[in-house]
Structures are given as C-alpha cells and as structure tokens.
Scaffold this motif. Sequence first.
Motif, PDB file in Angstrom:
ATOM      1  N   LEU A  58       0.837  -1.756  -0.068  1.00  0.00           N
ATOM      2  CA  LEU A  58      -0.079  -0.002  -0.376  1.00  0.00           C
ATOM      3  C   LEU A  58       0.628   1.585   0.027  1.00  0.00           C
ATOM      4  O   LEU A  58       1.126   2.305  -1.000  1.00  0.00           O
ATOM      5  CB  LEU A  58      -0.919  -0.226   1.009  1.00  0.00           C
ATOM      6  CG  LEU A  58      -2.370  -1.211   1.384  1.00  0.00           C
ATOM      7  CD1 LEU A  58      -3.140  -1.115   2.146  1.00  0.00           C
ATOM      8  CD2 LEU A  58      -3.474  -0.946  -0.057  1.00  0.00           C
ATOM      9  N   ALA A  59       1.705   1.137   1.027  1.00  0.00           N
ATOM     10  CA  ALA A  59       2.764   2.170   0.931  1.00  0.00           C
ATOM     11  C   ALA A  59       3.469   2.326  -0.800  1.00  0.00           C
ATOM     12  O   ALA A  59       3.643   3.946  -0.500  1.00  0.00           O
ATOM     13  CB  ALA A  59       4.037   2.736   2.357  1.00  0.00           C
ATOM     14  N   TYR A  60       3.720   1.492  -1.486  1.00  0.00           N
ATOM     15  CA  TYR A  60       3.715   1.602  -2.707  1.00  0.00           C
ATOM     16  C   TYR A  60       2.624   2.196  -3.462  1.00  0.00           C
ATOM     17  O   TYR A  60       3.247   3.058  -4.487  1.00  0.00           O
ATOM     18  CB  TYR A  60       4.574   0.245  -3.492  1.00  0.00           C
ATOM     19  CG  TYR A  60       5.168   0.300  -5.010  1.00  0.00           C
ATOM     20  CD1 TYR A  60       6.644   1.153  -4.387  1.00  0.00           C
ATOM     21  CD2 TYR A  60       4.594  -0.637  -5.896  1.00  0.00           C
ATOM     22  CE1 TYR A  60       6.722   1.328  -6.018  1.00  0.00           C
ATOM     23  CE2 TYR A  60       5.096  -0.266  -7.078  1.00  0.00           C
ATOM     24  CZ  TYR A  60       5.996   0.288  -7.043  1.00  0.00           C
ATOM     25  OH  TYR A  60       7.046   1.069  -8.288  1.00  0.00           O
ATOM     26  N   ALA A  61       2.005   1.917  -3.765  1.00  0.00           N
ATOM     27  CA  ALA A  61       0.547   2.123  -4.651  1.00  0.00           C
ATOM     28  C   ALA A  61       0.746   3.880  -4.466  1.00  0.00           C
ATOM     29  O   ALA A  61       0.561   4.341  -4.725  1.00  0.00           O
ATOM     30  CB  ALA A  61      -0.039   1.564  -3.994  1.00  0.00           C
ATOM     31  N   ARG A  62       0.483   4.413  -2.047  1.00  0.00           N
ATOM     32  CA  ARG A  62       0.717   5.442  -2.482  1.00  0.00           C
ATOM     33  C   ARG A  62       1.702   6.737  -2.937  1.00  0.00           C
ATOM     34  O   ARG A  62       1.194   7.474  -4.049  1.00  0.00           O
ATOM     35  CB  ARG A  62       0.594   5.886  -0.758  1.00  0.00           C
ATOM     36  CG  ARG A  62      -0.537   4.920  -0.054  1.00  0.00           C
ATOM     37  CD  ARG A  62      -0.765   5.625   0.990  1.00  0.00           C
ATOM     38  NE  ARG A  62      -1.453   4.903   1.880  1.00  0.00           N
ATOM     39  CZ  ARG A  62      -1.638   3.886   2.437  1.00  0.00           C
ATOM     40  NH1 ARG A  62      -0.293   3.758   3.061  1.00  0.00           N
ATOM     41  NH2 ARG A  62      -2.736   3.378   2.928  1.00  0.00           N
ATOM     42  N   THR A  63       3.065   5.665  -3.092  1.00  0.00           N
ATOM     43  CA  THR A  63       3.833   6.508  -3.620  1.00  0.00           C
ATOM     44  C   THR A  63       3.709   6.751  -5.622  1.00  0.00           C
ATOM     45  O   THR A  63       3.928   7.582  -6.161  1.00  0.00           O
ATOM     46  CB  THR A  63       5.576   5.556  -3.657  1.00  0.00           C
ATOM     47  OG1 THR A  63       5.494   4.857  -4.196  1.00  0.00           O
ATOM     48  CG2 THR A  63       5.626   5.731  -2.801  1.00  0.00           C
ATOM     49  N   LEU A  64       3.485   6.024  -5.621  1.00  0.00           N
ATOM     50  CA  LEU A  64       3.121   5.707  -7.127  1.00  0.00           C
ATOM     51  C   LEU A  64       1.457   7.133  -7.775  1.00  0.00           C
ATOM     52  O   LEU A  64       1.305   7.828  -8.832  1.00  0.00           O
ATOM     53  CB  LEU A  64       2.344   4.924  -8.061  1.00  0.00           C
ATOM     54  CG  LEU A  64       3.510   3.542  -8.160  1.00  0.00           C
ATOM     55  CD1 LEU A  64       2.860   2.085  -8.799  1.00  0.00           C
ATOM     56  CD2 LEU A  64       4.612   3.650  -8.535  1.00  0.00           C
ATOM     57  N   LEU A  65       0.759   7.053  -6.652  1.00  0.00           N
ATOM     58  CA  LEU A  65       0.070   7.789  -6.269  1.00  0.00           C
ATOM     59  C   LEU A  65       0.038   9.347  -6.763  1.00  0.00           C
ATOM     60  O   LEU A  65       0.029  10.064  -7.272  1.00  0.00           O
ATOM     61  CB  LEU A  65      -1.550   7.397  -5.841  1.00  0.00           C
ATOM     62  CG  LEU A  65      -2.775   8.428  -5.983  1.00  0.00           C
ATOM     63  CD1 LEU A  65      -3.029   8.068  -7.349  1.00  0.00           C
ATOM     64  CD2 LEU A  65      -3.466   7.943  -4.542  1.00  0.00           C
ATOM     65  N   ALA A  66       0.787   9.077  -5.278  1.00  0.00           N
ATOM     66  CA  ALA A  66       1.499  10.514  -5.907  1.00  0.00           C
ATOM     67  C   ALA A  66       3.059  11.415  -6.905  1.00  0.00           C
ATOM     68  O   ALA A  66       2.109  12.692  -7.380  1.00  0.00           O
ATOM     69  CB  ALA A  66       2.530  10.839  -4.251  1.00  0.00           C
ATOM     70  N   ALA A  67       3.166  10.411  -7.066  1.00  0.00           N
ATOM     71  CA  ALA A  67       4.363  11.028  -8.840  1.00  0.00           C
ATOM     72  C   ALA A  67       3.166  11.140  -9.689  1.00  0.00           C
ATOM     73  O   ALA A  67       3.063  11.666 -10.600  1.00  0.00           O
ATOM     74  CB  ALA A  67       5.051   9.162  -8.728  1.00  0.00           C
ATOM     75  N   ASP A  68       2.145   9.975  -9.395  1.00  0.00           N
ATOM     76  CA  ASP A  68       1.317  10.171 -10.788  1.00  0.00           C
ATOM     77  C   ASP A  68       0.383  12.096 -10.566  1.00  0.00           C
ATOM     78  O   ASP A  68       0.133  12.603 -11.158  1.00  0.00           O
ATOM     79  CB  ASP A  68      -0.283   9.148 -11.185  1.00  0.00           C
ATOM     80  CG  ASP A  68       0.176   8.347 -12.177  1.00  0.00           C
ATOM     81  OD1 ASP A  68       1.533   8.143 -12.658  1.00  0.00           O
ATOM     82  OD2 ASP A  68      -0.287   7.376 -11.956  1.00  0.00           O
ATOM     83  N   ALA A  69       0.165  12.682  -9.610  1.00  0.00           N
ATOM     84  CA  ALA A  69      -0.627  13.788  -8.971  1.00  0.00           C
ATOM     85  C   ALA A  69       0.402  14.807  -9.081  1.00  0.00           C
ATOM     86  O   ALA A  69      -0.240  16.138  -9.887  1.00  0.00           O
ATOM     87  CB  ALA A  69      -1.308  13.275  -7.580  1.00  0.00           C
TER      88      ALA A  69
END
Length: 91
Positions: A58-69
């Motif tokens: 989940l932490a990795y998924a959040r980093t991807l989401l933040a990078a996309d944002a």
Amino acid sequence: MPLLTGLENLVLGSALDLAAPEAMGEPTARTPLLARALGAVGEGRADAAFELALAAHLAYARTLLAADADAGGGPRTEAGPGTGGGSRSGG
C-alpha cells in the motif's frame, strides 16, 4: 495492472503460508541464528508477515499515486519501478 497483480500474489502467497509448516528449514548446530529467530516467533507469524507485506504494498501504491498527481498524469499504463514490467503470459 501490476499493482493488482502484486496484491493478488501477496494474497495467494499468504494463503499458502498459512498451510505451510512453521519453518521452511530446521535449525541445526550450524544455524544458531535460525534457531534463535524461530524461538522468538510467537503466535500469528503468518498474520504478522501478511500485515507487513500489505503495508509495504500500500505504501508503494501511494508513492505511485503521489507521483502521478505531481506529474498531473492520468491513469498509469506501464509498470512502475520494481514491478518487473513483465507478465506470466510472456507479453
């Protein structure tokens, strides 16, 4: 899709872990650290491992989401770093 596949792998691996023996290897006189580690494991070893792996996923998924944002991007269409980028079907 790699995130979903990773989550599926996590869940499947955890299910297999529940059916597995407590230790993959038996401690011997040559493996005192393994003996100590196995002795320190209490109840809920599989649950604790699942919680740790899920938190990391989940932490990795959040980093991807933040990078996309940050990039102002839309949906991801390619594998992110550390996902291997491949598939089991060879494509």
